[in-house]
Design an enzyme around this catalytic site. Structure first.
Site, PDB file in Angstrom:
ATOM      1  N   GLU A 250      -9.985   5.559   7.397  1.00  0.00           N
ATOM      2  CA  GLU A 250     -11.073   6.124   8.207  1.00  0.00           C
ATOM      3  C   GLU A 250     -10.910   5.509   9.582  1.00  0.00           C
ATOM      4  O   GLU A 250     -10.966   4.285   9.722  1.00  0.00           O
ATOM      5  CB  GLU A 250     -12.407   5.762   7.546  1.00  0.00           C
ATOM      6  CG  GLU A 250     -13.576   6.544   8.102  1.00  0.00           C
ATOM      7  CD  GLU A 250     -14.494   5.649   8.878  1.00  0.00           C
ATOM      8  OE1 GLU A 250     -14.297   5.574  10.112  1.00  0.00           O
ATOM      9  OE2 GLU A 250     -15.384   5.044   8.270  1.00  0.00           O
ATOM     10  N   CYS A 287     -19.207   3.878  13.095  1.00  0.00           N
ATOM     11  CA  CYS A 287     -18.182   4.935  13.045  1.00  0.00           C
ATOM     12  C   CYS A 287     -18.772   6.283  13.413  1.00  0.00           C
ATOM     13  O   CYS A 287     -18.061   7.175  13.865  1.00  0.00           O
ATOM     14  CB  CYS A 287     -17.604   5.041  11.639  1.00  0.00           C
ATOM     15  SG  CYS A 287     -17.130   3.468  10.932  1.00  0.00           S
TER      16      CYS A 287
END
Lengths: 517, 517
Positions: A250, A287
């Site tokens: 990720e 994120c």
């Protein structure tokens, strides 16, 4: 014998070196840990979901029991607030419990039974399949979630739940926090009598140990949360192996957030408040932080940006996670400020070591001409992109790279007009948010924390929520095996009462006696 | 304007050039097809499962309606038998119908609803997710299944079912067969009013067109069945893209088959008959052909191999699929024959263009010393590996590469003693067969036609059966969307009556009114 290299972490708030010293894991130690993980793979894979659930539950209890120590170490090493870290301890424990429940239930293995038909020509065999663990997994923790996305975080929880031993690499910015989390997991492993080697922790302040792990033949998959450069380096190493392995990285997302003019007119002050929380929370180091705001041209958008810029000025300065992140943030914001098409809406550069939120502005056309403006600058900064026309907006959104999230703020009555934009955002992201804010990832069964490249290296998966377990497993079929040799998940009696697909029908029942006679 | 390059296929049985001429797809045509596929992606993704099922059912009908033409062309281009090809037409149509049923049912999307809780602090959002199509997929058909693994085969069926437009590349060895299959699909697309660009076919007798497809930005995934070299070249091209894409390549497998001494004593003649069918069927050109037989040392194994060698001699010579495959087969068998540790048990080299089945023998230790002996030689050949000791056998099996299948023949009473071997085979394969033969892949819900590298490039998937649809889709979450903007799969009323996971519970019911009030 060579003396091991050591390193120490820094307190990002003070710049001071922290007292604990950590030895870089030597190649001999690494070889032994890999041997242990390899040895643990089969016995751990063969444990029942019930037994794995005991381990994960004990791990959750241990994380909770070590909360104060975890928070103290993480505060020193990351400068994140106590409240934020207290929440993260709870989330870390809850994730472990969620996966404990998942494997206790057992239905996640996607058991399927296609029964035999000896009358058919040719005779139809009995085929039964389920997901089995891949084998040892290496987990690289994130700097920005020292607990929930690190040593005992979601990747580790989902890999252990799937039945894979885990070797975690401590993030060099929070080794002491990592050591406490690893201790908690190891205590839980001992308490619940797990195979030796089911979990271990390695240290390095460089890249060598991590790359050695990814290249080791015993390792079967990689979980990673971090930068695009770091993730892509691991993907390259994993692909270059004699036996390539999957990397679930990720990596990078600017999380476009689109505001309609009507939404601004109707809910301007609430939008400003929400945006400030989402842009600046945890120092903007999430994120899913919205780094790209699409704001209509004209008065409503002007007012919103004016209010946003003014209120961002009142947000206290925050300390970034590490000097490396600070340097990248300074370089990224300086590049924005320098760009010919970019207007600086809000900037305060005076505070050290803290930083204030930055807000920049650019016309829509400039984003097409300079796609680098849409690259992630990690930290409390957003770029407002001014659009005049919805069709043009949709075209520019289509040029964006893959994203973890995409958000639209619009009023109920105008949503049908926004369908084209929603379609584009759907194609470019892993989670669509309507009239909300992308930060705050709800851990559960339905959540998707993933998305097309470069949000992740594998757009077909999620690193948060119960679907994350699928990454570390693969389907295996048994053909014409007697009941006694099948795993319980595939036996006629369905002793675990899991959901299965039998000849295409979903059921929790045992096979009926006439079928199995 | 350049004159397009053309090519013609060969009849492998006669060596003669076949009359039809095919033009290599030009870069202009390719650009137009890619544009069409890109344009089709969104409208096709938005079609209901019911509509996609109409298309797939019509495609099945069209394949059946073109059976005689498909069989005639495929017999000329592949030299496979009419009976085999008639079975393959049926399988191709059945696969399309299986996927039609799957998307008509609709539950494959793995819909999950985690409902909101506004009372919680912070308020819990409503998160709902389901699998959505990736976008245009390129499919490379296999030479050895000109119908069921080619233009209208399993990869195409599963990609179309998932909602992805497909661009198929005709295999250069069977372009006329490919043209008929593509025609059938296009007729079905027109009949059912599918978006223009939902399917197209391209031609090339080289690699350029295929690589251009894989590199094209509109393409989101690749399906491939073929050689290890071919598959790995596509993986490299897909990874080198600015936006890497997944390649699902089914590549290489020798499908180890282990025989216990007791099984041979009890069932020797039946084993020989079964082995002959499995080794030589379709000219040995099946992905699951057992190329590696593990036979005990001693009299029982000797007798079995003697009988096998004698009866293999009576199998009529077969024509291989192409001169390229024939050359590779000749080179592979010659290398086996030349190897110092290998004994030739059965070989007839006299027939041209046909080949007879070859049987070679080697002691277990030699396989460890020369792992290249376990590499696939595509065609009617098996290498018998003689073992003395089960523990040693398990160690050598552990050194094997990943396999599509692994088979054990043993008696019920001794199976517990074989657990270690079963454990190793489980770790190395996608499908375990007990007391049967690996050829004959049963298309259904439970089947796994996949396995660890290099059997496939992605060991987490299968290219046969309904699970194959997962490869061409990814999960997408909707957060706080109103019911009217959600796809039917995620709406409160569950209008499609699909299986869903609601707050962790599997149900086909609508949400209860008090929940949605």
């Amino acid at each position: 014998m060579t003396v091991p290299r050591t390193f120490q972490a820094h307190n990002p708030a003070t710049g001071q070196v922290l007292p604990s010293t950590f030895s870089v894991t030597s190649s001999d130690e690494l070889a032994q840990l890999m041997e242990d993980a390899g040895q643990a793979a089969l016995p751990y894979a063969k444990l029942s979901g019930q037994r794995r659930a005991e381990f994960l539950s004990a791990a959750a209890d241990q994380i909770a029991a070590h909360a104060e120590e975890l928070i103290a170490r993480a505060m020193e090493e990351t400068a994140l607030s106590e409240a934020r870290l207290r929440g993260e301890v709870a989330r870390t424990a809850n994730q472990l419990r969620l996966f404990a429940d998942l494997v206790r239930d057992g239905s996640w293995v996607d058991a399927r039974l296609d029964l035999s038909n000896p009358e058919r020509t040719p005779p139809k065999p009995d085929v039964r399949s389920m997901r089995i663990p891949l084998g040892p997994v290496v987990v690289f923790g994130a700097s920005n979630f020292p607990l929930a996305f690190s040593v005992a975080g979601g990747d580790t929880a989902s890999a252990l739940a799937a039945g894979c031993p885990v070797v975690a690499k401590a993030h060099p910015a929070h080794p002491a926090t990592s050591a406490v989390a690893a201790h908690a997991l190891l205590v839980a492993a001992t308490q619940t009598n797990m195979p030796h080697g089911v979990f271990s922790l390695v240290y390095d302040d460089g890249y060598e140990v991590g790359l050695s792990l990814v290249r080791h033949p015993h390792i079967r998959a990689v979980g990673f949360t971090g930068s695009r450069g770091g993730g892509m380096a691991l993907v390259a190493a994993a692909q270059a192996r004699p036996v390539p392995i999957p990397v679930f990285a990720e990596m990078s997302s600017v999380n476009p957030l689109v505001l309609s003019e009507a939404a601004i007119r109707a809910r301007g002050p609430a939008l400003v408040t929400g945006l400030i929380g989402s842009i600046s929370g945890s120092g903007g180091q999430l994120c899913t932080q919205p780094g790209l705001l699409f704001v209509p041209e004209g008065e409503a958008g002007d007012t919103l940006l004016q209010d946003l810029a003014e209120q961002l000025m009142t947000v206290p300065a925050c300390t970034l996670l590490s000097s490396g992140i600070r340097d990248a943030y300074d370089a990224g914001t300086a590049a924005l400020a320098r760009h010919a098409d970019v207007t600086t809406r809000q900037t305060i550069q005076e505070v050290t070591p803290g930083v204030h939120c930055q807000l920049y502005e650019v016309p829509l056309g400039a984003l097409s001409a300079s796609p680098e403006l849409a690259h992630e600058v990690f930290g409390p900064v957003s770029l407002a992109v001014r659009y005049a026309d919805r069709e043009q907006l949709a075209r520019v959104l289509l040029e964006l790279e893959g994203q973890l999230t995409a958000t639209l703020h619009a009023l109920p009555g105008e949503l049908s007009e926004w369908q084209d934009v929603v379609d584009v955002l759907r194609a470019r992201s892993g989670r669509l948010v309507l009239n909300g804010f992308p930060t705050g990832v709800e851990v559960g069964h339905a959540i998707v924390h993933g998305g097309p490249f470069p949000a992740t290296s594998d757009g077909g998966s999620t690193s948060v929520g119960t679907r994350a377990i699928e990454r570390f497993s693969r389907p295996l079929a048994y053909q014409d095996f007697p009941d006694s040799l099948l795993p319980p998940e595939l036996q006629n009696a369905n002793p675990l009462r899991i959901w299965r697909m039998v000849d295409g029908w979903r059921t929790q029942e045992a096979l009926s006696p006439e079928v199995t006679a």
